[in-house]
Design an enzyme around this catalytic site. Structure first.
Site, PDB file in Angstrom:
ATOM      1  N   TYR A 138      10.823  -5.916   3.141  1.00 58.21           N
ATOM      2  CA  TYR A 138       9.934  -5.575   4.262  1.00 58.21           C
ATOM      3  C   TYR A 138       8.524  -5.414   3.737  1.00 58.21           C
ATOM      4  CZ  TYR A 138       7.964  -3.046   8.259  1.00 58.21           C
ATOM      5  OH  TYR A 138       7.182  -2.661   9.328  1.00 58.21           O
ATOM      6  N   ASP A 230       4.730  -5.589  -3.944  1.00 60.73           N
ATOM      7  CA  ASP A 230       4.527  -4.677  -2.818  1.00 60.73           C
ATOM      8  C   ASP A 230       5.088  -3.326  -3.222  1.00 60.73           C
ATOM      9  OD1 ASP A 230       4.399  -3.234  -0.535  1.00 60.73           O
ATOM     10  OD2 ASP A 230       5.438  -4.683   0.750  1.00 60.73           O
ATOM     11  N   LYS A 258       1.753   4.442   1.882  1.00 63.63           N
ATOM     12  CA  LYS A 258       2.591   5.652   1.914  1.00 63.63           C
ATOM     13  C   LYS A 258       2.041   6.815   1.055  1.00 63.63           C
ATOM     14  CE  LYS A 258       6.360   3.407   4.085  1.00 63.63           C
ATOM     15  NZ  LYS A 258       6.923   2.089   3.975  1.00 63.63           N
TER      16      LYS A 258
HETATM   17  C1  LIG Z   1       6.365   0.805   4.761  1.00 58.63           C
HETATM   18  C2  LIG Z   1       6.185  -0.450   4.037  1.00 58.63           C
HETATM   19  C3  LIG Z   1       5.184  -1.374   4.380  1.00 58.63           C
HETATM   20  C4  LIG Z   1       4.332  -1.214   5.604  1.00 58.63           C
HETATM   21  O1  LIG Z   1       3.503  -0.107   5.510  1.00 58.63           O
HETATM   22  P1  LIG Z   1       2.908   0.522   6.870  1.00 58.63           P
HETATM   23  O2  LIG Z   1       1.971   1.578   6.388  1.00 58.63           O
HETATM   24  O3  LIG Z   1       4.093   1.048   7.620  1.00 58.63           O
HETATM   25  O4  LIG Z   1       2.231  -0.571   7.597  1.00 58.63           O
HETATM   26  C5  LIG Z   1       5.001  -2.479   3.578  1.00 58.63           C
HETATM   27  N1  LIG Z   1       5.750  -2.677   2.494  1.00 58.63           N
HETATM   28  C6  LIG Z   1       6.737  -1.831   2.126  1.00 58.63           C
HETATM   29  C7  LIG Z   1       7.518  -2.098   0.892  1.00 58.63           C
HETATM   30  C8  LIG Z   1       6.992  -0.694   2.903  1.00 58.63           C
HETATM   31  O5  LIG Z   1       7.990   0.114   2.570  1.00 58.63           O
END
Ligand SMILES: *Cc1c(COP(=O)(O)O)cnc(C)c1O
Length: 418
Positions: A138, A230, A258
């Protein structure tokens, strides 16, 4: 009963009663009142040991005293300026100090924005179009990456409204599988980037096989492909420098979010200077945002990151080991062959007998068993994310007493599954 009533009313004004889909579980989600340390309190008078922790940001638990104090001071100075501040520069320096691949940083407002911009930058710098993403990973809610299922070939969109024209440039492959990637690279020469969650944390919790991330680094280097880690979840969670420090692999670009915002909305894109300098205004790759580098988020982020030193990670690893050992004993004592996953302060129980190395393995988990487990824990005061395919988190404020209580509650329920 307030949560139930609020939810009925909320559904009139918010699609599904919530502002992000995973929050809406049946029959109704509890509505938060406040949080303190490891505990989240709801409007119905219940409290929960929190292993969701806002889906990752709260490594120091709820309402960290120091962050709150620092924000209070900043609040009185103003909440948005639209001009640069000294603190943005300080936070960028701190990120660069901690994260191995970071030589320059662009602050944005969310992880979604960070990955969107990273992909644009990778395409601009290579002049190539396609990106490779892993099944079940994701990277936020934007069009390029909303492709999950499909069979190794060209991706089909995961959501109505995402044009196939967009996702046809997103190629899906299974995680932890060297062969498929090697075959793909032989056939495809238009690949700009590989984007990867170094530890997959949006399909439960899947660690990379030994050497897999190093393999990705080697393959991308040999084929002039940008490697994007990511680290929106793993960044500042599993080591000061995130997964790239933990596994000793340096990507070209990293996306953060986050934890970075100290509990406020923020994301970042960082990496090699020659790439980052292509971003406007020093270069021509467009990226902009009214709230980029917002002083409240930046203050919270600074306050957070300054509290995360080496000793913090030693403690977090210990906490994770402590709870995972308790869960392992419960599974063993009761002859339950479910799979316990996790590292550092991350964990998940997969309700499957299969080893879990990728999306397809994770999907063998029995979500009915998970749902019963989730609701039973919730009833007893333990809040884990309401999906088999999320990851559970521990904060610095989770003590042995809370983790012992959690394990007891888990055992009371799990032993009935024998
Ligand atoms: C939560 C998440 C995102 C998206 O971040 P948001 O602040 O919710 O837009 C992207 N990549 C990873 C791995 C995530 O866990």
């Amino acid at each position: 009963m307030k949560s139930e009533e609020f939810f009925i009313e909320a559904k009139k004004y918010l699609p599904g009663g919530v502002n992000s889909p995973v929050r809406a579980y049946k029959p109704y989600p509890f509505f938060a009142k406040h949080g303190k340390g490891s505990i989240l309190f709801d409007v119905d008078g219940n409290d929960y040991i929190d292993y969701c922790l806002a889906y990752g940001p709260l490594v120091l638990g709820h309402a960290n005293f120091k962050i709150i104090n620092d924000i209070k001071k900043q609040l009185e100075q103003g909440t948005a300026f639209g001009v640069p501040t000294q603190k943005e520069m300080e936070l960028a320096k701190l990120v660069i100090e901690k994260v191995p691949c970071a030589e320059m940083v662009r602050f944005v407002n969310s992880g979604t924005e960070a990955t969107m911009s990273a992909i644009r930058l990778a395409r601009a710098s290579t002049g190539k179009k396609k990106i490779i993403k892993f099944e079940g990973s994701y990277h936020g809610a934007h069009d390029y990456v909303l492709v999950k299922s499909g069979s190794g070939a060209v991706g089909l969109p995961d959501s109505p409204g995402v044009p196939e024209d967009t996702t046809k440039n997103t190629v899906l492959i299974p995680f932890n599988d060297e062969e498929t990637l090697l075959d793909l690279i032989k056939k495809e020469d238009d690949i700009a980037a590989i984007i990867v969650e170094p530890v997959m944390a949006n399909i439960g919790c899947i660690a990379p096989k030994n050497g897999y991330l190093k393999f990705l680094r080697k393959i991308t280097e040999e084929n002039s492909i940008i490697l994007i880690f990511d680290e929106v979840i793993t960044g500042f969670r599993i080591a000061e420098g995130g997964a790239q420090e933990y596994y000793d692999v340096k990507p070209d670009l990293v996306t953060l979010g986050k934890i970075l915002g100290g509990g406020f909305p923020m994301g970042a894109l960082a990496g090699k200077k020659e790439l980052m300098e292509m971003i406007a205004p020093s270069g021509s790759v467009y990226q902009a945002g009214t709230f980029n580098g917002n002083p409240i988020s930046v203050t919270a982020g600074l306050s957070m990151l300054k509290q995360l030193n080496n000793n913090f990670y030693v403690q977090m690893d210990k906490k994770g080991d402590y709870l995972r050992t308790l869960i392992r004993e419960i599974l063993d004592d009761n002859n339950l062959n479910f799979k316990l996953a996790g590292l550092s302060s991350m964990f998940q129980i997969y309700f499957t007998q299969n080893e879990v190395y990728d999306y397809k393995d994770a999907k063998t988990a029995d979500t009915d068993i998970f749902n019963r487990y989730f609701h039973e824990l919730l009833k007893k005061g333990v809040f884990v994310p309401p999906s088999q395919f999320e990851c559970c988190f521990i904060s610095l404020m989770h003590g042995e007493e809370e983790m012992d209580r959690t394990a007891q509650i888990m055992e009371d329920h799990l032993k009935k599954l024998k």
